[in-house]
Enzyme design. Sequence first.
Site, PDB file in Angstrom:
ATOM      1  N   ASP A 197      30.651  18.526 110.045  1.00 43.02           N
ATOM      2  CA  ASP A 197      29.735  19.631 109.733  1.00 43.02           C
ATOM      3  C   ASP A 197      30.156  20.174 108.367  1.00 43.02           C
ATOM      4  O   ASP A 197      31.180  20.838 108.247  1.00 43.02           O
ATOM      5  CB  ASP A 197      29.828  20.706 110.827  1.00 43.02           C
ATOM      6  CG  ASP A 197      28.844  21.860 110.606  1.00 43.02           C
ATOM      7  OD1 ASP A 197      28.400  22.054 109.459  1.00 43.02           O
ATOM      8  OD2 ASP A 197      28.542  22.577 111.586  1.00 43.02           O
ATOM      9  N   ARG A 243       4.803  13.888 112.035  1.00 43.62           N
ATOM     10  CA  ARG A 243       6.063  13.964 112.799  1.00 43.62           C
ATOM     11  C   ARG A 243       6.952  12.772 112.468  1.00 43.62           C
ATOM     12  O   ARG A 243       8.172  12.881 112.408  1.00 43.62           O
ATOM     13  CB  ARG A 243       5.785  14.036 114.317  1.00 43.62           C
ATOM     14  CG  ARG A 243       7.045  13.852 115.162  1.00 43.62           C
ATOM     15  CD  ARG A 243       6.953  14.390 116.581  1.00 43.62           C
ATOM     16  NE  ARG A 243       5.749  14.029 117.284  1.00 43.62           N
ATOM     17  CZ  ARG A 243       5.459  12.809 117.748  1.00 43.62           C
ATOM     18  NH1 ARG A 243       6.302  11.806 117.582  1.00 43.62           N
ATOM     19  NH2 ARG A 243       4.325  12.598 118.391  1.00 43.62           N
ATOM     20  N   TYR A 296      31.645  26.123 115.067  1.00 46.16           N
ATOM     21  CA  TYR A 296      30.451  26.966 115.080  1.00 46.16           C
ATOM     22  C   TYR A 296      30.062  27.248 116.540  1.00 46.16           C
ATOM     23  O   TYR A 296      29.981  26.334 117.359  1.00 46.16           O
ATOM     24  CB  TYR A 296      29.308  26.266 114.337  1.00 46.16           C
ATOM     25  CG  TYR A 296      28.045  27.077 114.312  1.00 46.16           C
ATOM     26  CD1 TYR A 296      27.947  28.211 113.520  1.00 46.16           C
ATOM     27  CD2 TYR A 296      26.957  26.718 115.094  1.00 46.16           C
ATOM     28  CE1 TYR A 296      26.788  28.973 113.520  1.00 46.16           C
ATOM     29  CE2 TYR A 296      25.796  27.474 115.095  1.00 46.16           C
ATOM     30  CZ  TYR A 296      25.724  28.596 114.302  1.00 46.16           C
ATOM     31  OH  TYR A 296      24.576  29.352 114.300  1.00 46.16           O
ATOM     32  N   LYS A 327      21.675  27.377 105.326  1.00 44.70           N
ATOM     33  CA  LYS A 327      22.727  28.139 104.662  1.00 44.70           C
ATOM     34  C   LYS A 327      22.706  27.887 103.149  1.00 44.70           C
ATOM     35  O   LYS A 327      21.768  28.280 102.496  1.00 44.70           O
ATOM     36  CB  LYS A 327      24.068  27.820 105.318  1.00 44.70           C
ATOM     37  CG  LYS A 327      24.017  27.862 106.875  1.00 44.70           C
ATOM     38  CD  LYS A 327      23.738  29.247 107.406  1.00 44.70           C
ATOM     39  CE  LYS A 327      23.520  29.317 108.927  1.00 44.70           C
ATOM     40  NZ  LYS A 327      24.503  28.679 109.759  1.00 44.70           N
TER      41      LYS A 327
HETATM   42  C1  LIG Z   1      24.423  27.997 110.949  1.00 45.89           C
HETATM   43  C2  LIG Z   1      25.324  26.885 111.292  1.00 45.89           C
HETATM   44  C3  LIG Z   1      24.922  25.886 112.202  1.00 45.89           C
HETATM   45  C4  LIG Z   1      23.589  25.930 112.925  1.00 45.89           C
HETATM   46  O1  LIG Z   1      22.485  25.919 112.057  1.00 45.89           O
HETATM   47  P1  LIG Z   1      21.062  26.583 112.460  1.00 45.89           P
HETATM   48  O2  LIG Z   1      20.189  26.272 111.301  1.00 45.89           O
HETATM   49  O3  LIG Z   1      21.302  28.043 112.676  1.00 45.89           O
HETATM   50  O4  LIG Z   1      20.600  25.922 113.708  1.00 45.89           O
HETATM   51  C5  LIG Z   1      25.802  24.850 112.463  1.00 45.89           C
HETATM   52  N1  LIG Z   1      27.012  24.795 111.871  1.00 45.89           N
HETATM   53  C6  LIG Z   1      27.436  25.734 110.997  1.00 45.89           C
HETATM   54  C7  LIG Z   1      28.790  25.617 110.393  1.00 45.89           C
HETATM   55  C8  LIG Z   1      26.608  26.803 110.680  1.00 45.89           C
HETATM   56  O5  LIG Z   1      27.041  27.751 109.818  1.00 45.89           O
END
Ligand SMILES: *Cc1c(COP(=O)(O)O)cnc(C)c1O
Length: 381
Positions: A179, A55, A107, A204
């Site tokens: 982000d 961890r 998001y 993603k």
């Molecule tokens: C998918 C996404 C998130 C969240 O990510 P998870 O892995 O689903 O928790 C945050 N910001 C953006 C822009 C995203 O596309």
Amino acid sequence: MSRHPAHSEHLETLAIHAGRQPDPATGAVMPPIHLSTTFERAADGSSIDGYVYTRTENPNRRSLEECLAALEGGATAAAFGSGMAAVAAIFQALGAHAHVIFPEDVYFGTGRLLREVLGPWELDYSVVDMTELDAVRAALCPQTRLIWVETPSNPLLKITDIAAIAALAHAAGARCAVDNTWPSPVGQQPLALGADLVMHATTKYLGGHSDLLGGAVIAKEADAFFERIRLVQTLGGAVPSPFDCWLLMRSIRTLPYRMRAHAANAQRVAEFLAGHPAVAVVHYPALAAHPGHAIARRQMTLFGGMLSIQVRGGATEALAVAARVKLFTRATSLGGVESLIEHRASVEGPHTTTPPNLLRISIGLEHPDDLIADLRQALEG
Ligand SMILES: *Cc1c(COP(=O)(O)O)cnc(C)c1O
């Protein structure tokens, strides 16, 4: 640190070499997956290379973090078990009674986390249209500790001027976090534009194959604030599994080439959609008609693989288009090699502010002619 740190200004080289070294025990060129949760101590009680318990530190995670820091030009990085865990860690690191500013087009999960989880924990926030610098300026107060930027935004692909927001944040004694999930480090480098922190849903484009969940925070400086993020990571415990770290390292090798193809395909599809009579608006920053086009050209090196459209009509017409696609898959998420389409308002549910005629599209790596043909028959069906 890795024994062969990759020194290059080129993302193609960093993606393949940063954070990697042949396995010192066997010479294996591809790294082993270290599933062990615990690590043996020497007779004098010392640990080997800081590994004690998985961890807190794991070889696959350390290698991923070195690679992510190199790709974003940061000093250090922390990997998480999901994008949302990475978002939460940044806000949790702020401490009590902090004020943050975040964009109205953000998001959906980030907005909900702030409103429904951190708001009740007395994190104070203002929601603004971040394309309006005056609105951001007006929302600043003495307790403001962070401005959260998402650009291009979700799902309207609004463009925020990262350098201008970072300057506003710094003048007010606050940090700027971006982000960077949608553009990826290949399309946009927020730290070089003045941001302090970059967050990714590695689920993603970095993962790229729709088969793992992960998140990351990359920091420009390995400072006391980042140490708090590290504490939330290791004590909160939302860490990624060694297998997911390994899968990510496998995917990242091809990231620069995948991103170029995603962007080239998206540009072709966006141009087709912009000329189609059944489409009222195309939101894609590469298009000259996009209101954020000039800023996007300045701060992005690729316009990315995400776009959204508003079809003529309402929810019924939009759902009918999504119902007719054959090559696209009707599913949420993005960044994989396969193209996806979704009626975003349905996915976000009753509290959505997304226009009812909006379809969000993740352009994959199929041949663009096939993607265009599928959308044409769906729009004209
Ligand atoms: C998918 C996404 C998130 C969240 O990510 P998870 O892995 O689903 O928790 C945050 N910001 C953006 C822009 C995203 O596309």
